[in-house]
Motif scaffolding. Structure first.
Motif, PDB file in Angstrom:
ATOM      1  N   ALA A   1     -49.175 -41.692  -2.074  1.00 56.97           N
ATOM      2  CA  ALA A   1     -47.791 -41.447  -1.657  1.00 56.97           C
ATOM      3  C   ALA A   1     -47.110 -42.775  -1.320  1.00 56.97           C
ATOM      4  CB  ALA A   1     -47.763 -40.521  -0.442  1.00 56.97           C
ATOM      5  N   ASP A   2     -47.843 -43.655  -0.610  1.00 52.66           N
ATOM      6  CA  ASP A   2     -47.327 -44.984  -0.272  1.00 52.66           C
ATOM      7  C   ASP A   2     -46.901 -45.736  -1.521  1.00 52.66           C
ATOM      8  OD1 ASP A   2     -47.517 -45.001   2.463  1.00 52.66           O
ATOM      9  OD2 ASP A   2     -49.534 -45.875   2.509  1.00 52.66           O
ATOM     10  N   ARG A   3     -47.816 -45.776  -2.498  1.00 56.93           N
ATOM     11  CA  ARG A   3     -47.574 -46.590  -3.688  1.00 56.93           C
ATOM     12  C   ARG A   3     -46.466 -46.008  -4.556  1.00 56.93           C
ATOM     13  NH1 ARG A   3     -51.584 -50.248  -3.569  1.00 56.93           N
ATOM     14  NH2 ARG A   3     -50.987 -51.150  -5.570  1.00 56.93           N
ATOM     15  N   SER A   4     -46.474 -44.689  -4.723  1.00 60.12           N
ATOM     16  CA  SER A   4     -45.458 -44.069  -5.576  1.00 60.12           C
ATOM     17  C   SER A   4     -44.066 -44.256  -4.997  1.00 60.12           C
ATOM     18  CB  SER A   4     -45.735 -42.570  -5.739  1.00 60.12           C
ATOM     19  OG  SER A   4     -47.066 -42.369  -6.114  1.00 60.12           O
ATOM     20  N   SER A   5     -43.916 -43.986  -3.692  1.00 58.90           N
ATOM     21  CA  SER A   5     -42.578 -44.104  -3.107  1.00 58.90           C
ATOM     22  C   SER A   5     -42.158 -45.571  -3.059  1.00 58.90           C
ATOM     23  CB  SER A   5     -42.523 -43.461  -1.724  1.00 58.90           C
ATOM     24  OG  SER A   5     -43.447 -44.044  -0.864  1.00 58.90           O
ATOM     25  N   ALA A   6     -43.123 -46.487  -2.939  1.00 57.99           N
ATOM     26  CA  ALA A   6     -42.786 -47.914  -2.946  1.00 57.99           C
ATOM     27  C   ALA A   6     -42.246 -48.342  -4.309  1.00 57.99           C
ATOM     28  CB  ALA A   6     -44.014 -48.747  -2.576  1.00 57.99           C
ATOM     29  N   VAL A   7     -42.882 -47.873  -5.381  1.00 59.97           N
ATOM     30  CA  VAL A   7     -42.408 -48.212  -6.727  1.00 59.97           C
ATOM     31  C   VAL A   7     -41.018 -47.638  -6.952  1.00 59.97           C
ATOM     32  CG1 VAL A   7     -42.806 -47.806  -9.195  1.00 59.97           C
ATOM     33  CG2 VAL A   7     -44.722 -48.433  -7.711  1.00 59.97           C
ATOM     34  N   PHE A   8     -40.831 -46.377  -6.521  1.00 56.19           N
ATOM     35  CA  PHE A   8     -39.520 -45.727  -6.644  1.00 56.19           C
ATOM     36  C   PHE A   8     -38.456 -46.529  -5.898  1.00 56.19           C
ATOM     37  CE2 PHE A   8     -36.139 -42.809  -5.823  1.00 56.19           C
ATOM     38  CZ  PHE A   8     -36.171 -41.855  -6.813  1.00 56.19           C
ATOM     39  N   ALA A   9     -38.785 -46.969  -4.670  1.00 53.52           N
ATOM     40  CA  ALA A   9     -37.823 -47.718  -3.850  1.00 53.52           C
ATOM     41  C   ALA A   9     -37.487 -49.056  -4.518  1.00 53.52           C
ATOM     42  CB  ALA A   9     -38.395 -47.959  -2.455  1.00 53.52           C
ATOM     43  N   LEU A  10     -38.517 -49.718  -5.075  1.00 54.86           N
ATOM     44  CA  LEU A  10     -38.308 -51.037  -5.690  1.00 54.86           C
ATOM     45  C   LEU A  10     -37.433 -50.940  -6.931  1.00 54.86           C
ATOM     46  CD1 LEU A  10     -41.653 -53.025  -5.486  1.00 54.86           C
ATOM     47  CD2 LEU A  10     -39.409 -53.697  -4.635  1.00 54.86           C
ATOM     48  N   VAL A  11     -37.698 -49.937  -7.765  1.00 62.94           N
ATOM     49  CA  VAL A  11     -36.900 -49.781  -8.982  1.00 62.94           C
ATOM     50  C   VAL A  11     -35.442 -49.518  -8.627  1.00 62.94           C
ATOM     51  CG1 VAL A  11     -36.537 -48.317 -11.015  1.00 62.94           C
ATOM     52  CG2 VAL A  11     -38.851 -48.993 -10.368  1.00 62.94           C
ATOM     53  N   GLY A  12     -35.220 -48.713  -7.576  1.00 66.19           N
ATOM     54  CA  GLY A  12     -33.871 -48.313  -7.216  1.00 66.19           C
ATOM     55  C   GLY A  12     -33.028 -49.405  -6.606  1.00 66.19           C
ATOM     56  N   VAL A  13     -33.647 -50.530  -6.266  1.00 70.79           N
ATOM     57  CA  VAL A  13     -32.902 -51.588  -5.589  1.00 70.79           C
ATOM     58  C   VAL A  13     -31.802 -52.171  -6.479  1.00 70.79           C
ATOM     59  CG1 VAL A  13     -34.140 -53.738  -6.095  1.00 70.79           C
ATOM     60  CG2 VAL A  13     -33.337 -53.302  -3.781  1.00 70.79           C
ATOM     61  N   VAL A  14     -31.909 -51.963  -7.797  1.00 66.53           N
ATOM     62  CA  VAL A  14     -30.856 -52.453  -8.706  1.00 66.53           C
ATOM     63  C   VAL A  14     -29.504 -51.824  -8.386  1.00 66.53           C
ATOM     64  CG1 VAL A  14     -32.373 -52.987 -10.659  1.00 66.53           C
ATOM     65  CG2 VAL A  14     -31.372 -50.717 -10.477  1.00 66.53           C
TER      66      VAL A  14
END
Lengths: 61, 253
Positions: B157-170
């Protein structure tokens, strides 16, 4: 100071509904967030204490 | 570490938990004080706007909320990135703690924006670039939180939501520059790093005070939430209990 009376202040030049709705909802959100955290903290600590005290009610495991 | 400071010492939950606990009251007090001064400035010192009348006073809550919504997203993405890079649990916990507060400020930015739009534009909502990209930000926060709750395994859950958050920073620069890149109904920046401020000094002061207040509020609330998360996730000793209290608990058994 641009307000001659309290009613003039609350009227906000006719925009009172919009201005005060903004501020009241913001205040409510913040108060709600703080209270929700308060409850969450109490719940987390209570659960933790129960875990420290009791091996008796570990039937859930 | 070559810096001489033992960062690992401060990055463990055991060290962060009491440190956060000591800092929260200070940030909370400063937040309340700044809000008091900021509201006084905003309602009693700042003059009436010559174009928008008193409706403009929504700015003192709208702009700080909108700034926090973007700023907190970037901070959340940074913690998520550190968590992914170093595989550090406390970083993921910080990212987890920031999301709800960021979502709240995004919601408030949209709501106060609607309250401002109705009297000045004649519409609660228009699909212009600024408003639409801010709405997408709200969905991103919701996505980060829902992704976490939908995965049972905490590490995944940590890793998935982190990737989602990082991609969305654009989306954050898109929101920020939307008023320049597209022809929006939303007004351009009143305060800009290149041209300075277009507002009266007292208006600007009130807005900056409220922004600082929201900042302090966010830190207090996020530190408080990360403490909850630590107790919930790490079944470690209750760090804030005094040794005597633990003794009492042991005797009670």
């Amino acid at each position: 100071m641009q307000w001659d009376s309290a009613s003039e202040f609350f009227a906000m030049g006719g925009y009172g509904v919009y201005v005060w709705t903004s501020y009241v909802v913001t205040a409510l959100c913040m108060v709600w967030e703080v209270m929700a955290l308060w409850r969450r903290r109490a719940a987390a600590r209570a659960e933790h204490r129960a875990m420290l005290i009791g091996d008796t009610d570990e039937t859930a495991a | 570490m070559s810096t001489g400071i033992n960062w690992a010492k401060y990055s463990s939950p055991q060290a962060l938990y009491p440190l956060a606990g000591r800092l929260i009251p200070w940030f909370a007090c400063v937040a309340v004080a700044l809000m008091g001064v900021g509201l006084y400035m905003g309602f009693f010192v700042a003059p009436t706007d010559f174009q928008q009348g008193e409706a403009y006073r929504i700015i003192f809550v709208h702009v700080p909320a909108a700034w926090m919504s973007m700023f907190l997203y970037v901070v959340m993405a940074v913690w998520a990135g550190i968590g992914l890079g170093l595989n550090a649990r406390p970083s993921f916990m910080m990212a987890q703690a920031i999301a709800p507060t960021g979502a709240m400020f995004t919601f408030l930015a949209l709501l106060t924006g609607a309250m401002w739009g109705k009297p000045t534009w004649g519409a609660w909502w228009v699909w212009d670039a600024r408003l639409t990209s801010e709405l997408i930000l709200l969905f991103q926060y919701a996505g980060v939180m829902l992704l976490r709750t939908s995965i049972d395994d905490v590490r995944r859950a940590d890793r998935s939501s982190a990737v989602f958050a990082l991609v969305g920073v654009v989306n954050v620069p898109i929101i920020y520059f939307s008023v320049q890149w597209w022809n929006t109904l939303h007004q351009g920046a009143s305060v800009s790093m290149s041209t300075g401020s277009k507002m009266a000094a007292t208006m600007l002061a009130a807005m900056l005070l409220m922004t600082l207040a929201f900042w302090m509020y966010s830190i207090a609330v996020i530190l408080s939430r990360v403490r909850c998360i630590m107790v919930e996730r790490e079944s470690l000793p209750v760090w804030e209990e005094k040794p005597a209290a633990i003794q009492k608990i042991a005797e009670a058994r």
